[in-house]
Every structure is written in C-alpha cells, then in structure tokens.
Design a protein around this motif. Structure first.
Motif, short mmCIF file in Angstrom:
data_model
loop_
_atom_site.label_atom_id
_atom_site.label_comp_id
_atom_site.label_asym_id
_atom_site.label_seq_id
_atom_site.Cartn_x
_atom_site.Cartn_y
_atom_site.Cartn_z
N PRO A 129 0.80 -1.22 0.00
CA PRO A 129 0.00 0.00 0.00
C PRO A 129 0.84 1.28 0.00
N LEU A 130 0.21 2.38 -0.38
CA LEU A 130 0.82 3.69 -0.20
C LEU A 130 0.91 3.96 1.30
N THR A 131 1.70 4.94 1.68
CA THR A 131 1.75 5.32 3.11
C THR A 131 0.53 6.21 3.41
N GLN A 132 0.23 6.36 4.69
CA GLN A 132 -0.89 7.23 5.07
C GLN A 132 -0.62 8.69 4.69
N ASP A 133 0.65 9.09 4.71
CA ASP A 133 1.00 10.45 4.29
C ASP A 133 0.70 10.64 2.80
N GLN A 134 1.04 9.62 2.01
CA GLN A 134 0.77 9.71 0.56
C GLN A 134 -0.74 9.75 0.30
N LEU A 135 -1.47 8.98 1.08
CA LEU A 135 -2.93 8.95 0.95
C LEU A 135 -3.50 10.35 1.19
N LYS A 136 -3.00 11.00 2.24
CA LYS A 136 -3.45 12.37 2.59
C LYS A 136 -3.10 13.35 1.47
N GLU A 137 -1.90 13.19 0.95
CA GLU A 137 -1.44 14.08 -0.11
C GLU A 137 -2.31 13.96 -1.36
N VAL A 138 -2.66 12.74 -1.72
CA VAL A 138 -3.55 12.50 -2.87
C VAL A 138 -4.89 13.20 -2.62
N ALA A 139 -5.44 13.05 -1.42
CA ALA A 139 -6.73 13.67 -1.09
C ALA A 139 -6.66 15.19 -1.21
N GLU A 140 -5.57 15.76 -0.73
CA GLU A 140 -5.41 17.22 -0.80
C GLU A 140 -5.32 17.72 -2.24
N ILE A 141 -4.54 17.02 -3.04
CA ILE A 141 -4.39 17.41 -4.46
C ILE A 141 -5.73 17.33 -5.18
N LEU A 142 -6.48 16.24 -4.95
CA LEU A 142 -7.77 16.07 -5.64
C LEU A 142 -8.79 17.09 -5.18
N THR A 143 -8.72 17.49 -3.92
CA THR A 143 -9.64 18.53 -3.42
C THR A 143 -9.34 19.85 -4.15
N ARG A 144 -8.04 20.14 -4.32
CA ARG A 144 -7.65 21.38 -5.02
C ARG A 144 -8.07 21.35 -6.49
#
Length: 333
Positions: A315-330
C-alpha cells in the motif's frame, strides 16, 4: 510478494489474496436489446484461460464474475481455466440479470427468489463447481424489501452448502446494510478508486465487519495511463458508447478531459517507488482501508502480471494517501 498477500471476506473465514481479478472483460462481446455494447470488445478465449492460470501461479486466489458477463461466457471460461485447481481459489459470481445465452443479449432482470434459485443452479453448471464462495446480488437498485427475501434465501443456500457467503453489489450504503443484517453476508461489492471514493460504504464495512470488494478500481482504465495521450475505446467496448452510470467518458467514447487532468495531478505520488500508474492506483486502495479487495479487469497475461506486481509494492503510506486527497480537493475547486 513482500508486503501483503491476504485478506479475509468479512467474518466468513474465507481467505483471499489482497488482489482479486474481475472477469467482466473475458466474457467477450454482448449487448442489450437495443444493441448497446455491454462488454469490453472482442477477446481471445485461449489468452483468457492462460491469463487466469498465470494469475493462479502468481498467488491470486480470488476471481469475480457474473452470470450475465458475455451472457454466460465469462463463467464458462473461468470454470474451464480453473479446471482441477478449483479448490485453490475463491469464486464470486452474481445473479439478478436475465439474458439470452445464444444471442448474447441482456433481456432484463428478475428479483424473485424463484429466479435466484434457477440462476444459482445455472451458474454452478457453467462454472463446473458444486458451490459458489461468494454469491452477489447484481441488481444495484433492487427494492430493499424484496432484498430481504433474497437475503433469507441466501441464508438457506449457505445452510445447504450451495454457497459459502453472500453480498450485494451496490453503491448504496442503505441497501448494502439490508444484506449486512444476515449472518452469512461477508462483503459489499462497490465502486472505489482514486477518483471515486466511497467513505460511507467503507464505514459500513468497518462497522459490520465486511470486506470491501472494489469494482472499477482503475476507473475503467483511466487510471492505467493508456488514455493520457489521446485514444479512445474501440467499437464494441461499453466505454465507446457509455451508459449514464459510467462516468469518465464522453458520449463519443473519448475520456473526459477533467478526469484525465486529475489523474495527471496525482501521477507522481501513485508512481512512487517504481510502481506503474495502475499499481499505484491499487496501492491507494490498500492504503484506504484494510478491508479492500480490488478486482481489476484483464484480458491478457501481461495485464495480469502488471496487476499482480502491485502486491510486491504494497500500500501507499498514510501520508501519501493524505497528499492525494489534498491534491484532488484542489483540482475539484
């Protein structure tokens, strides 16, 4: 496989590989009564058989099909490919659609318990097996009251040893909750991918102790990168004339530019650690919840090998998961 290899289907005691394979595409061409394509285009049955057998060699033990894929053809091919190795795998199939096997046409659906029994008997025959491991209702919008009867009959099938567990393939948490009331319900099959999150369904799976079987884990191919430089699905492929429930493609079949832009925005994170884009999309799913079992489609040995390669990365790391969520929100704003 270094990182992660196994999941359990809910509390059923049925162990599966963390990656399954979806067998819609290997059903080949079929259509509705209007001629709308419902498959993914032409297939080579021998290549399909080789691909399933390669998956087994790579440690994949979970195969998801439906009676209606290719109007019975997918089940037949899967049964043939598994052969004597049937006991090494977990087979999931679905019922609820009515089809004409000879004409390869979907003719309607039937949510009656009588049809449910008839469909199960036919699936067992096509798959060449004496039991289905995970039997799933395929009418996503079925009436919840009717579904109670179907759930009770699934319980009866479990008692009779015809199935080991059951699920509903639906994107509605309320409907999924109706099946979840049953002791033998082990999963919900629902859409989930980087571009289409499903927090309510994942919460239900967590709360009820169910597996989250993820259809469309690669967003119908958009998360494989093959449409990044133009190109569109071929004639005879459902994506070439997408129905309303299939977002991400325009009426003419070209990928939606906004969706592609979002894929590009997260490409760097998903391809970290030497992953391909598709492997990164699968890694996102495993990071999203410990209950997820993605079932990407396939038509070739090469596709199976690439998907199976995702297991090596984990799996991706939890930090990477958060980063993906932030980018997609933007990118949505």
């Amino acid at each position: 496989m270094t990182h992660m290899t196994a999941r359990e289907l809910g509390g059923s005691g049925i162990g599966v590989s963390a990656l399954g394979l979806g067998c819609w595409a290997i059903g080949g061409e079929w259509s509705d009564t209007e001629g709308q394509p419902l498959g993914w285009g032409k297939v080579d049955d021998q290549e399909s058989v080789r691909a399933v057998q390669r998956a087994l060699d790579l440690g994949i033990t979970f195969f998801d099909t439906a009676d209606t894929y290719g109007a019975g053809h997918s089940e037949r091919i899967l049964g043939k490919a598994l052969g004597k190795r049937r006991d090494d795998v977990v087979i999931a199939t679905k019922w609820g659609n009515v089809f004409d096997e000879e004409r390869r046409v979907l003719t309607g659906n039937d949510d009656s318990p009588a049809y449910q029994r008839k469909a199960l008997t036919a699936s067992l025959r096509r798959l060449g097996t004496d039991r289905i491991d995970l039997y799933q209702l395929h009418i996503s919008e079925a009436d919840p009251q009717r579904a109670v009867q179907l759930r009770e009959q699934c319980e009866e099938f479990v008692r009779d040893g015809l199935i080991r567990a059951y699920a509903w393939s639906t994107d509605d948490p309320v409907r999924a909750g109706v099946f979840a009331e049953g002791a033998g319900c082990a999963a919900v099959q629902h859409r989930l991918n980087v571009l289409q999150d499903a927090p309510e369904l994942l919460a239900l799976c967590e709360e009820r102790g169910l597996a989250s079987v993820n259809r469309s884990p690669l967003a119908m191919g958009l998360l494989t990168g093959k449409y990044a430089h133009g190109g569109a699905p071929r004639k005879g492929d459902i994506r070439s004339a997408p129905p309303e429930w299939l977002p991400g493609f325009t009426e003419g079949g070209a990928p939606d530019a906004d969706w592609l832009a979002r894929v590009e925005a997260v490409r760097e994170i998903l391809t970290s650690g030497g992953r391909t884009l598709a492997q990164g999309a699968l890694a996102w799913l495993w990071a999203r919840s410990e209950r997820t079992v993605p079932i990407p489609g396939f038509r070739t040995v090469a596709q199976v090998e690439q998907n199976a390669g995702a297991l090596d990365h984990g799996p991706l790391t939890q930090d990477q998961l958060k980063e993906v969520a932030e980018i997609l929100t933007r990118t949505k704003d």
